[in-house]
Design a protein around this motif. Structure first.
Motif, PDB file in Angstrom:
ATOM      1  N   GLY A 162       0.790  -1.235   0.000  1.00 37.80           N
ATOM      2  CA  GLY A 162       0.000   0.000   0.000  1.00 37.80           C
ATOM      3  C   GLY A 162       0.812   1.270   0.000  1.00 37.80           C
ATOM      4  N   LEU A 163       2.133   1.194   0.048  1.00 39.29           N
ATOM      5  CA  LEU A 163       2.946   2.409   0.007  1.00 39.29           C
ATOM      6  C   LEU A 163       2.913   3.011  -1.398  1.00 39.29           C
ATOM      7  CD1 LEU A 163       6.072   1.329   2.104  1.00 39.29           C
ATOM      8  CD2 LEU A 163       4.101   2.703   2.843  1.00 39.29           C
ATOM      9  N   PRO A 164       2.952   4.332  -1.511  1.00 38.37           N
ATOM     10  CA  PRO A 164       2.854   4.961  -2.834  1.00 38.37           C
ATOM     11  C   PRO A 164       4.150   4.803  -3.630  1.00 38.37           C
ATOM     12  CG  PRO A 164       3.169   6.628  -1.154  1.00 38.37           C
ATOM     13  CD  PRO A 164       3.005   5.332  -0.421  1.00 38.37           C
ATOM     14  N   VAL A 165       4.017   4.573  -4.933  1.00 41.65           N
ATOM     15  CA  VAL A 165       5.151   4.494  -5.853  1.00 41.65           C
ATOM     16  C   VAL A 165       4.806   5.259  -7.126  1.00 41.65           C
ATOM     17  CG1 VAL A 165       6.023   2.286  -4.983  1.00 41.65           C
ATOM     18  CG2 VAL A 165       4.303   2.318  -6.811  1.00 41.65           C
ATOM     19  N   ASP A 166       5.827   5.699  -7.817  1.00 36.08           N
ATOM     20  CA  ASP A 166       5.677   6.345  -9.124  1.00 36.08           C
ATOM     21  C   ASP A 166       6.320   5.457 -10.177  1.00 36.08           C
ATOM     22  OD1 ASP A 166       4.381   8.608  -8.102  1.00 36.08           O
ATOM     23  OD2 ASP A 166       6.300   9.540  -7.581  1.00 36.08           O
ATOM     24  N   THR A 167       5.630   5.265 -11.291  1.00 36.65           N
ATOM     25  CA  THR A 167       6.120   4.378 -12.343  1.00 36.65           C
ATOM     26  C   THR A 167       6.230   5.118 -13.670  1.00 36.65           C
ATOM     27  OG1 THR A 167       3.872   3.632 -12.907  1.00 36.65           O
ATOM     28  CG2 THR A 167       5.078   2.374 -11.231  1.00 36.65           C
ATOM     29  N   GLU A 168       7.166   4.670 -14.487  1.00 36.23           N
ATOM     30  CA  GLU A 168       7.356   5.178 -15.847  1.00 36.23           C
ATOM     31  C   GLU A 168       7.500   3.989 -16.787  1.00 36.23           C
ATOM     32  OE1 GLU A 168      10.746   7.667 -15.883  1.00 36.23           O
ATOM     33  OE2 GLU A 168       9.922   9.172 -14.501  1.00 36.23           O
TER      34      GLU A 168
END
Length: 298
Positions: A194-200
């Motif tokens: 549930g921790l926030p992540v940023d993806t590309e």
């Protein structure tokens, strides 16, 4: 005696003229063969250059998607050559889709920016599926990677096999159509879910050229829902619709067909073979009779 000397001189002159003509013919043949070789070497350099450069695509990422789907049916469509971003939570399944045509060798790259609050290592994986939702093997690339607790990001990549224009029904070869990218974490402690992540995510392709061409083509590309499409333009039916679940296609349209640059190389090979035959004949033929043979001396 003077007449005999004159005849001998005339015969020598004819011999010299014949030798000169033979030398000119051989020089011309050698020049033709050399030009043909330069043509072949110059032409063979172009496919390697085209193969080493990514396919042209939009350079402006201002209109790129900023979210990802959560299943195959809701996958976010992206174009090749354009970076897509999405914010998510660890444990989510993220889906994107892109079109790939015959002769292309797609490479999918993904980057995950990990949260600072992570207390354990995590293993991330990227998978690619074709229009029939068959998982495609990666020819090379880091498809799965484990990031430690001190890692700020993790980079993944998957280079598929070259897309073929046609294949046997039982084979698992990549075929023209829509491809799906799935990104998720496969190993993670429960406390870090549930921790926030940023993806590309970005997809680029290289053109394999005629070396990957096959004799055959699909009736339709493997685009989800294309078999349900209805064409009722002639009936003027206002309720007709096209039930195609993917709207993206290559810039030049689906190019699966009989044409490939193998035809060009076949023609070039035929021309070079003809030049080599002419040059070999000119270089190896025996001496012929002069155009004018002096009469025998008495």
């Amino acid at each position: 005696m003077g007449l005999a000397v004159a005849v001998a001189d005339r015969g020598l002159e004819d011999q010299l003229m014949w030798i000169s003509s033979v030398l000119r013919t051989r020089r011309a043949a050698a020049g033709a063969v050399t030009a043909g070789l330069f043509l072949l070497l110059g032409g063979t350099a172009s496919p390697s250059v085209a193969d080493s450069s990514p396919s042209a695509g939009p350079s402006d990422d201002g209109d790129a998607p900023t979210e990802a789907g959560t299943s195959f049916r809701t996958a976010t469509e992206i174009e090749q050559g354009r970076k897509a971003t999405a914010g998510a939570s660890t444990g989510d399944y993220l889906y994107w889709s892109f079109p790939a045509d015959s002769g292309q060798r797609p490479t999918v790259r993904a980057k995950v920016k990990l949260p600072d609050a992570a207390r354990s290592s995590s293993t991330w994986q990227i998978d690619v599926y074709d229009g029939l939702r068959r998982r495609q093997a990666c020819q090379y690339g880091a498809q799965t990677r484990t990031a430690g607790t001190d890692a700020g990001s993790v980079d993944l990549s998957c280079t598929l096999r070259t897309v073929r224009a046609w294949s046997e029904p039982w084979a698992n070869d990549p075929l023209p159509g829509t491809y799906y990218v799935r990104l998720t974490v496969t190993d993670l402690e429960t406390a870090d879910l549930g921790l926030p992540v940023d993806t590309e995510v970005r997809v680029d392709s290289k053109d394999a050229g005629g070396s990957a061409a096959v004799d055959g083509s699909l009736a339709e590309p493997l685009v989800p829902g294309v078999a349900m499409a209805t064409d009722e333009e002639d009936e003027d039916d206002s309720d007709s619709s096209t039930a195609v679940l993917s709207s993206l296609e290559p810039d030049d349209g689906w190019a699966s067909g009989w044409w490939s640059d193998r035809w060009v190389w076949t023609a070039v090979g035929g021309v070079l073979a003809a030049l080599a035959g002419v040059g070999g004949y000119a270089l190896t033929r025996g001496p012929g009779r002069p155009s004018r043979v002096p009469p025998p001396s008495s």
